[in-house]
Scaffold this motif. Structure first.
Motif, PDB file in Angstrom:
ATOM      1  N   ARG A 171      41.559  -6.840  59.652  1.00 53.97           N
ATOM      2  CA  ARG A 171      42.459  -7.070  58.516  1.00 53.97           C
ATOM      3  C   ARG A 171      41.950  -8.136  57.554  1.00 53.97           C
ATOM      4  O   ARG A 171      42.311  -8.129  56.380  1.00 53.97           O
ATOM      5  CB  ARG A 171      43.844  -7.475  59.030  1.00 53.97           C
ATOM      6  N   SER A 172      41.135  -9.078  58.046  1.00 51.74           N
ATOM      7  CA  SER A 172      40.639 -10.144  57.174  1.00 51.74           C
ATOM      8  C   SER A 172      39.278 -10.623  57.645  1.00 51.74           C
ATOM      9  O   SER A 172      39.137 -11.079  58.778  1.00 51.74           O
ATOM     10  CB  SER A 172      41.610 -11.322  57.129  1.00 51.74           C
ATOM     11  N   ARG A 173      38.278 -10.567  56.756  1.00 50.28           N
ATOM     12  CA  ARG A 173      36.949 -11.073  57.090  1.00 50.28           C
ATOM     13  C   ARG A 173      36.969 -12.596  57.221  1.00 50.28           C
ATOM     14  O   ARG A 173      36.058 -13.178  57.827  1.00 50.28           O
ATOM     15  CB  ARG A 173      35.931 -10.663  56.027  1.00 50.28           C
ATOM     16  N   HIS A 174      38.004 -13.248  56.678  1.00 45.30           N
ATOM     17  CA  HIS A 174      38.102 -14.706  56.771  1.00 45.30           C
ATOM     18  C   HIS A 174      38.457 -15.169  58.190  1.00 45.30           C
ATOM     19  O   HIS A 174      38.377 -16.363  58.482  1.00 45.30           O
ATOM     20  CB  HIS A 174      39.135 -15.228  55.773  1.00 45.30           C
ATOM     21  N   THR A 175      38.807 -14.226  59.069  1.00 47.84           N
ATOM     22  CA  THR A 175      39.034 -14.577  60.474  1.00 47.84           C
ATOM     23  C   THR A 175      37.777 -15.164  61.090  1.00 47.84           C
ATOM     24  O   THR A 175      37.841 -15.945  62.054  1.00 47.84           O
ATOM     25  CB  THR A 175      39.489 -13.336  61.260  1.00 47.84           C
ATOM     26  N   ALA A 176      36.633 -14.822  60.522  1.00 49.44           N
ATOM     27  CA  ALA A 176      35.367 -15.353  61.026  1.00 49.44           C
ATOM     28  C   ALA A 176      35.334 -16.873  60.983  1.00 49.44           C
ATOM     29  O   ALA A 176      34.717 -17.519  61.849  1.00 49.44           O
ATOM     30  CB  ALA A 176      34.199 -14.783  60.217  1.00 49.44           C
ATOM     31  N   ALA A 177      36.000 -17.476  59.985  1.00 50.50           N
ATOM     32  CA  ALA A 177      35.995 -18.937  59.869  1.00 50.50           C
ATOM     33  C   ALA A 177      36.685 -19.592  61.064  1.00 50.50           C
ATOM     34  O   ALA A 177      36.327 -20.707  61.469  1.00 50.50           O
ATOM     35  CB  ALA A 177      36.679 -19.364  58.569  1.00 50.50           C
ATOM     36  N   VAL A 178      37.660 -18.912  61.645  1.00 51.58           N
ATOM     37  CA  VAL A 178      38.332 -19.413  62.839  1.00 51.58           C
ATOM     38  C   VAL A 178      37.427 -19.241  64.049  1.00 51.58           C
ATOM     39  O   VAL A 178      37.195 -20.173  64.825  1.00 51.58           O
ATOM     40  CB  VAL A 178      39.672 -18.689  63.059  1.00 51.58           C
ATOM     41  N   ALA A 179      36.899 -18.038  64.203  1.00 51.60           N
ATOM     42  CA  ALA A 179      36.082 -17.725  65.389  1.00 51.60           C
ATOM     43  C   ALA A 179      34.822 -18.576  65.467  1.00 51.60           C
ATOM     44  O   ALA A 179      34.379 -18.933  66.563  1.00 51.60           O
ATOM     45  CB  ALA A 179      35.712 -16.247  65.372  1.00 51.60           C
ATOM     46  N   LEU A 180      34.232 -18.887  64.313  1.00 51.95           N
ATOM     47  CA  LEU A 180      32.951 -19.589  64.297  1.00 51.95           C
ATOM     48  C   LEU A 180      33.087 -21.088  64.046  1.00 51.95           C
ATOM     49  O   LEU A 180      32.074 -21.778  63.859  1.00 51.95           O
ATOM     50  CB  LEU A 180      32.039 -18.973  63.228  1.00 51.95           C
ATOM     51  N   HIS A 181      34.314 -21.607  64.073  1.00 57.22           N
ATOM     52  CA  HIS A 181      34.478 -23.043  63.892  1.00 57.22           C
ATOM     53  C   HIS A 181      33.699 -23.774  64.987  1.00 57.22           C
ATOM     54  O   HIS A 181      33.838 -23.464  66.180  1.00 57.22           O
ATOM     55  CB  HIS A 181      35.952 -23.431  63.957  1.00 57.22           C
ATOM     56  N   PRO A 182      32.868 -24.747  64.629  1.00 58.01           N
ATOM     57  CA  PRO A 182      31.990 -25.388  65.622  1.00 58.01           C
ATOM     58  C   PRO A 182      32.714 -25.980  66.828  1.00 58.01           C
ATOM     59  O   PRO A 182      32.199 -25.904  67.952  1.00 58.01           O
ATOM     60  CB  PRO A 182      31.290 -26.482  64.808  1.00 58.01           C
ATOM     61  N   LEU A 183      33.898 -26.569  66.617  1.00 56.04           N
ATOM     62  CA  LEU A 183      34.586 -27.181  67.761  1.00 56.04           C
ATOM     63  C   LEU A 183      35.193 -26.130  68.675  1.00 56.04           C
ATOM     64  O   LEU A 183      35.154 -26.270  69.908  1.00 56.04           O
ATOM     65  CB  LEU A 183      35.666 -28.148  67.273  1.00 56.04           C
ATOM     66  N   PHE A 184      35.759 -25.081  68.108  1.00 58.06           N
ATOM     67  CA  PHE A 184      36.363 -24.032  68.925  1.00 58.06           C
ATOM     68  C   PHE A 184      35.298 -23.215  69.639  1.00 58.06           C
ATOM     69  O   PHE A 184      35.304 -23.093  70.874  1.00 58.06           O
ATOM     70  CB  PHE A 184      37.240 -23.140  68.049  1.00 58.06           C
ATOM     71  N   LEU A 185      34.343 -22.684  68.887  1.00 55.85           N
ATOM     72  CA  LEU A 185      33.280 -21.882  69.491  1.00 55.85           C
ATOM     73  C   LEU A 185      32.427 -22.733  70.419  1.00 55.85           C
ATOM     74  O   LEU A 185      32.083 -22.309  71.530  1.00 55.85           O
ATOM     75  CB  LEU A 185      32.415 -21.264  68.387  1.00 55.85           C
ATOM     76  N   GLY A 186      32.120 -23.943  69.980  1.00 58.63           N
ATOM     77  CA  GLY A 186      31.290 -24.819  70.803  1.00 58.63           C
ATOM     78  C   GLY A 186      31.958 -25.184  72.106  1.00 58.63           C
ATOM     79  O   GLY A 186      31.313 -25.195  73.169  1.00 58.63           O
ATOM     80  N   ALA A 187      33.262 -25.491  72.059  1.00 59.37           N
ATOM     81  CA  ALA A 187      33.985 -25.836  73.279  1.00 59.37           C
ATOM     82  C   ALA A 187      34.063 -24.639  74.216  1.00 59.37           C
ATOM     83  O   ALA A 187      33.903 -24.783  75.442  1.00 59.37           O
ATOM     84  CB  ALA A 187      35.384 -26.337  72.944  1.00 59.37           C
ATOM     85  N   ALA A 188      34.311 -23.448  73.660  1.00 62.52           N
ATOM     86  CA  ALA A 188      34.384 -22.251  74.501  1.00 62.52           C
ATOM     87  C   ALA A 188      33.062 -22.023  75.218  1.00 62.52           C
ATOM     88  O   ALA A 188      33.029 -21.738  76.419  1.00 62.52           O
ATOM     89  CB  ALA A 188      34.759 -21.040  73.655  1.00 62.52           C
ATOM     90  N   ARG A 189      31.972 -22.154  74.492  1.00 59.14           N
ATOM     91  CA  ARG A 189      30.660 -21.937  75.115  1.00 59.14           C
ATOM     92  C   ARG A 189      30.368 -22.999  76.176  1.00 59.14           C
ATOM     93  O   ARG A 189      29.898 -22.692  77.276  1.00 59.14           O
ATOM     94  CB  ARG A 189      29.580 -21.928  74.039  1.00 59.14           C
ATOM     95  N   GLN A 190      30.625 -24.237  75.852  1.00 59.55           N
ATOM     96  CA  GLN A 190      30.280 -25.319  76.769  1.00 59.55           C
ATOM     97  C   GLN A 190      31.125 -25.289  78.042  1.00 59.55           C
ATOM     98  O   GLN A 190      30.629 -25.554  79.140  1.00 59.55           O
ATOM     99  CB  GLN A 190      30.443 -26.670  76.063  1.00 59.55           C
ATOM    100  N   LEU A 191      32.399 -24.921  77.908  1.00 62.08           N
ATOM    101  CA  LEU A 191      33.294 -24.966  79.064  1.00 62.08           C
ATOM    102  C   LEU A 191      33.264 -23.682  79.898  1.00 62.08           C
ATOM    103  O   LEU A 191      33.505 -23.722  81.109  1.00 62.08           O
ATOM    104  CB  LEU A 191      34.724 -25.247  78.600  1.00 62.08           C
ATOM    105  N   ILE A 192      32.998 -22.550  79.257  1.00 64.10           N
ATOM    106  CA  ILE A 192      33.023 -21.268  79.977  1.00 64.10           C
ATOM    107  C   ILE A 192      31.654 -20.877  80.518  1.00 64.10           C
ATOM    108  O   ILE A 192      31.536 -20.353  81.632  1.00 64.10           O
ATOM    109  CB  ILE A 192      33.569 -20.143  79.065  1.00 64.10           C
ATOM    110  N   GLN A 193      30.609 -21.147  79.750  1.00 63.85           N
ATOM    111  CA  GLN A 193      29.279 -20.679  80.128  1.00 63.85           C
ATOM    112  C   GLN A 193      28.629 -21.599  81.166  1.00 63.85           C
ATOM    113  O   GLN A 193      27.552 -22.150  80.961  1.00 63.85           O
ATOM    114  CB  GLN A 193      28.401 -20.540  78.880  1.00 63.85           C
ATOM    115  N   GLN A 194      29.305 -21.730  82.285  1.00 65.08           N
ATOM    116  CA  GLN A 194      28.824 -22.570  83.373  1.00 65.08           C
ATOM    117  C   GLN A 194      27.965 -21.744  84.339  1.00 65.08           C
ATOM    118  O   GLN A 194      28.294 -20.596  84.634  1.00 65.08           O
ATOM    119  CB  GLN A 194      30.000 -23.195  84.119  1.00 65.08           C
ATOM    120  N   PRO A 195      26.873 -22.308  84.835  1.00 60.93           N
ATOM    121  CA  PRO A 195      25.979 -21.550  85.725  1.00 60.93           C
ATOM    122  C   PRO A 195      26.622 -21.238  87.078  1.00 60.93           C
ATOM    123  O   PRO A 195      27.362 -22.051  87.636  1.00 60.93           O
ATOM    124  CB  PRO A 195      24.771 -22.493  85.893  1.00 60.93           C
TER     125      PRO A 195
END
Length: 281
Positions: free
Chosen positions: A74-98
């Motif tokens: 519905r909105s290409r501007h949703t990308a700004a939410v998904a790619l926000h450095p703190l949100f995306l960065g936190a998701a990667r750092q906390l979930i992508q555990q070995p």
């Protein structure tokens, strides 16, 4: 004991600091998460469609609450939410555990990637009651205590106040086991001005608040989960492939067009991202 207040940081906060706060408290408010013009662009794309939606039909979804999904379509501007450095960065750092596994005759560490799970605009109207306190990890029947496999954001599209139904959270509850029941008097409202956002972990007890005001409050929510878990919202149906191609490659992969290590989600024994290029040609 629970924390009494939510921790607040600026949008330019250090990622490691935010991850440490999330690990300790389970939630953090990020001031000025979205630029005003981006929030206005999201409203322009999503507001008219949301107006056409009716209320929910059960206590959990809300009897005076509107919910609209398929936000990437519905909105290409949703990308700004998904790619926000703190949100995306936190998701990667906390979930992508070995995870240590035996593979090819030796023990190695393999980490999952992440993917978009669910998207919604949620608009709570006056006289809506408080939602049941719950964990979003319930979707995957996660027993607690458990490692983090979900990180979620709620962007305030309008001001969030205690009066108008701001999201209620119990800071620290992501560390509870499953025997402890959440109580309403333990929850605190995520009060924040429009454009700010609440980031929280899948194990945090939370719920929409009671709207005792005269105006609706609106939030935009998006979640990331581990790539080896099923998406809550089926993004392959929610977002047409032609629309997926309009997004940058990083987001295409986050929408599920990627392989989660070691080998989940392949297409014809290859990375499904190749399908986007093949069909485009």
């Amino acid at each position: 004991m629970t924390d009494k207040n939510l921790v607040t940081v600026r949008s330019d906060a250090d990622l490691d600091q935010v991850c440490n706060l999330l690990d300790e408290h389970g939630a953090v408010v990020v001031e000025e998460f979205l630029a005003p013009d981006t929030r206005q662009a999201l409203w322009a794309d999503l507001g008219p469609a949301l107006e056409k939606f009716g209320y929910g039909d059960n206590d959990f979804s809300g009897h005076k609450t509107k919910r609209m999904s398929s936000l990437f379509a519905r909105s290409r501007h949703t990308a700004a939410v998904a790619l926000h450095p703190l949100f995306l960065g936190a998701a990667r750092q906390l979930i992508q555990q070995p995870v240590p596994v035996w593979f090819s005759g030796q023990q190695v560490n393999i980490s999952p990637n992440i993917q978009v799970s669910a998207t919604q605009m949620i608009q709570i109207w006056p006289d809506e009651g408080a939602q049941w306190l719950h964990r979003d990890d319930t979707s995957h029947l996660r027993p607690y205590p458990a490692p983090t496999t979900r990180v979620q954001v709620m962007v305030a599209m309008t001001d969030f106040t205690a009066e108008n139904g701001a999201t209620m959270t119990i800071p620290g509850s992501h560390r509870w086991d499953d025997e402890r029941a959440p109580q309403r008097d333990e929850a605190v409202p995520a009060e924040m001005p429009a454009g700010s956002a609440l980031i929280w972990l899948g194990g945090l007890y939370h719920g929409g608040g009671h709207n005792a005001s005269t105006e609706p409050r609106t939030g935009l929510t998006l979640s990331y989960i581990a790539g080896n878990m099923r998406q809550e919202e089926n993004q392959y149906l929610a977002v047409p492939m032609d629309v997926v191609r309009e997004y940058p490659e990083e987001l295409q992969r986050l929408l599920g067009y990627d392989v989660c290590p070691p080998f989940l989600g392949w297409y014809e024994s290859s990375n499904p991202h190749t399908l986007l290029a093949e069909r485009a040609g």
